[in-house]
Design an enzyme around this catalytic site. Sequence first.
Site, PDB file in Angstrom:
ATOM      1  N   ARG A 224      30.324 -24.419 -46.905  1.00 54.13           N
ATOM      2  CA  ARG A 224      30.404 -25.199 -48.143  1.00 54.13           C
ATOM      3  C   ARG A 224      29.703 -24.548 -49.338  1.00 54.13           C
ATOM      4  O   ARG A 224      30.258 -24.448 -50.425  1.00 54.13           O
ATOM      5  CB  ARG A 224      29.785 -26.598 -47.951  1.00 54.13           C
ATOM      6  CG  ARG A 224      30.720 -27.633 -47.435  1.00 54.13           C
ATOM      7  CD  ARG A 224      29.977 -28.592 -46.540  1.00 54.13           C
ATOM      8  NE  ARG A 224      29.539 -27.858 -45.382  1.00 54.13           N
ATOM      9  CZ  ARG A 224      30.300 -27.664 -44.296  1.00 54.13           C
ATOM     10  NH1 ARG A 224      31.458 -28.220 -44.221  1.00 54.13           N
ATOM     11  NH2 ARG A 224      29.870 -26.932 -43.286  1.00 54.13           N
ATOM     12  N   THR A 225      28.465 -24.140 -49.133  1.00 56.19           N
ATOM     13  CA  THR A 225      27.691 -23.677 -50.289  1.00 56.19           C
ATOM     14  C   THR A 225      28.303 -22.394 -50.845  1.00 56.19           C
ATOM     15  O   THR A 225      28.534 -22.283 -52.061  1.00 56.19           O
ATOM     16  CB  THR A 225      26.212 -23.464 -49.901  1.00 56.19           C
ATOM     17  OG1 THR A 225      25.778 -24.613 -49.182  1.00 56.19           O
ATOM     18  CG2 THR A 225      25.346 -23.268 -51.125  1.00 56.19           C
TER      19      THR A 225
ATOM     20  N   LYS B 181      20.590  -1.523 -42.666  1.00 54.29           N
ATOM     21  CA  LYS B 181      19.873  -0.226 -42.671  1.00 54.29           C
ATOM     22  C   LYS B 181      18.409  -0.407 -43.040  1.00 54.29           C
ATOM     23  O   LYS B 181      17.688   0.577 -43.206  1.00 54.29           O
ATOM     24  CB  LYS B 181      20.538   0.725 -43.679  1.00 54.29           C
ATOM     25  CG  LYS B 181      22.001   0.985 -43.426  1.00 54.29           C
ATOM     26  CD  LYS B 181      22.575   1.816 -44.564  1.00 54.29           C
ATOM     27  CE  LYS B 181      24.079   1.683 -44.661  1.00 54.29           C
ATOM     28  NZ  LYS B 181      24.599   2.148 -45.942  1.00 54.29           N
TER      29      LYS B 181
ATOM     30  N   ARG C 260      21.056 -17.303 -50.282  1.00 56.85           N
ATOM     31  CA  ARG C 260      20.623 -18.067 -49.086  1.00 56.85           C
ATOM     32  C   ARG C 260      19.887 -17.114 -48.168  1.00 56.85           C
ATOM     33  O   ARG C 260      20.342 -15.987 -47.924  1.00 56.85           O
ATOM     34  CB  ARG C 260      21.804 -18.690 -48.365  1.00 56.85           C
ATOM     35  CG  ARG C 260      21.381 -19.336 -47.040  1.00 56.85           C
ATOM     36  CD  ARG C 260      22.447 -20.182 -46.415  1.00 56.85           C
ATOM     37  NE  ARG C 260      22.639 -21.417 -47.153  1.00 56.85           N
ATOM     38  CZ  ARG C 260      23.432 -22.406 -46.740  1.00 56.85           C
ATOM     39  NH1 ARG C 260      24.095 -22.281 -45.610  1.00 56.85           N
ATOM     40  NH2 ARG C 260      23.572 -23.508 -47.458  1.00 56.85           N
TER      41      ARG C 260
ATOM     42  N   HIS D  48      16.865 -26.789 -50.611  1.00 60.71           N
ATOM     43  CA  HIS D  48      18.291 -26.543 -50.842  1.00 60.71           C
ATOM     44  C   HIS D  48      18.631 -27.393 -52.080  1.00 60.71           C
ATOM     45  O   HIS D  48      19.292 -28.428 -51.978  1.00 60.71           O
ATOM     46  CB  HIS D  48      19.090 -26.979 -49.612  1.00 60.71           C
ATOM     47  CG  HIS D  48      20.526 -26.553 -49.594  1.00 60.71           C
ATOM     48  ND1 HIS D  48      21.173 -25.980 -50.679  1.00 60.71           N
ATOM     49  CD2 HIS D  48      21.454 -26.633 -48.602  1.00 60.71           C
ATOM     50  CE1 HIS D  48      22.428 -25.735 -50.353  1.00 60.71           C
ATOM     51  NE2 HIS D  48      22.623 -26.113 -49.102  1.00 60.71           N
TER      52      HIS D  48
HETATM   53  N1   CP Z   1      25.662 -28.300 -46.683  1.00 65.85           N
HETATM   54  C1   CP Z   1      25.615 -26.957 -46.529  1.00 65.85           C
HETATM   55  O1   CP Z   1      24.700 -26.267 -47.000  1.00 65.85           O
HETATM   56  O2   CP Z   1      26.681 -26.447 -45.834  1.00 65.85           O
HETATM   57  P1   CP Z   1      26.907 -24.896 -45.505  1.00 65.85           P
HETATM   58  O3   CP Z   1      25.781 -24.487 -44.592  1.00 65.85           O
HETATM   59  O4   CP Z   1      28.271 -24.836 -44.878  1.00 65.85           O
HETATM   60  O5   CP Z   1      26.813 -24.135 -46.808  1.00 65.85           O
END
Ligand code: CP
Length: 325
Positions: A73-74, A102, A123, A152
């Site tokens: 999603r993100t 590496k 991320r 998040h």
């Molecule tokens: N909600 C969320 O962060 O989903 P993903 O891990 O799929 O990005």
Amino acid sequence: STASSDPNLLVGASQGDRLQHQSVLSVSQFTRTELHALFGVAQEMRQMVNRMGMLDLLRGRVLALVFYEPSTRTACSFAAAMQRLGGTVIQMTDVQTSSVSKGESLTDTVRTMASYADIVVLRHPEAGAAERAARALPKTPLINAGDGTGEHPTQALLDVFTIREELGTVNGLVITFVGDLRHGRTVHSLARLLALYQVRINYVSPRELSMPSEVLEDVASRGVEQREYTNLDDCIAETDVLYMTRLQRERFADPNSYERFHSSYVITPRILTRAKDTMIVMHPLPRVNEIAPEVDSDPRAVYFRQMEYGMYVRMALLAMVLGRS
Ligand code: CP
């Protein structure tokens, strides 16, 4: 068709001026006024996507996805958001096929990607990684797309947007978080963001997976009443927003303790008979087994709309961070 739009003309954009060219690392950066400016722009984005599909707002701009952990999603909603605003996307989303394998450092990697892009979305498995990476990028804004068990923030923004869209308001609600509250970064960010409103928050988890004390203290310092439970039966009837979470398998050092908690809380149609007709069920997704598939057809299940709202909120955020720089 496309449309040329000036972000200055978007509803509420002027109140979000402080976001311009800023990194987004934590929900603690946001005031209620800024949130509502962002949500106003997100509503405009939703209407414009429905009407026109895409805009010209960020034509010529490039977004870099830098993902050291899996995401559906993100990563994809940020990519879709940038493309629907007329921009383009580059990505380093597989550490195995990038120079991370590496031994390249996080800061060198984000510096590299920032030299090709106008904004970086990161991320990473370590709490605090987003702040460390942002310090290495004095000229390029960075958005934290999840840093370990830390935060998040864009998930929390879309979660509050979802509550407002689905229930019309946040004030006065009882929000109940369920599951792995120790490791789940979405709930750490969301509890802190909800503390900007007049709400009551319940936490339902096994004692070993309870909300970290620093989050409880932050929320308490804003005057929000919080209650901790181990049994969902004790608070489901009073709940307005049931926020389910996944056991974060990847954060458990001991696989045996993961198995022990695996089926602690599973929402089924039978459990929902004890809930209000107006309650909504949210989940940041992915789900594993916390919500039975039979719940999907219940009108109270909003988790699929929640992930769609994420794209509009991320479009708004990109427009406000990049729009008038
Ligand atoms: N909600 C969320 O962060 O989903 P993903 O891990 O799929 O990005």
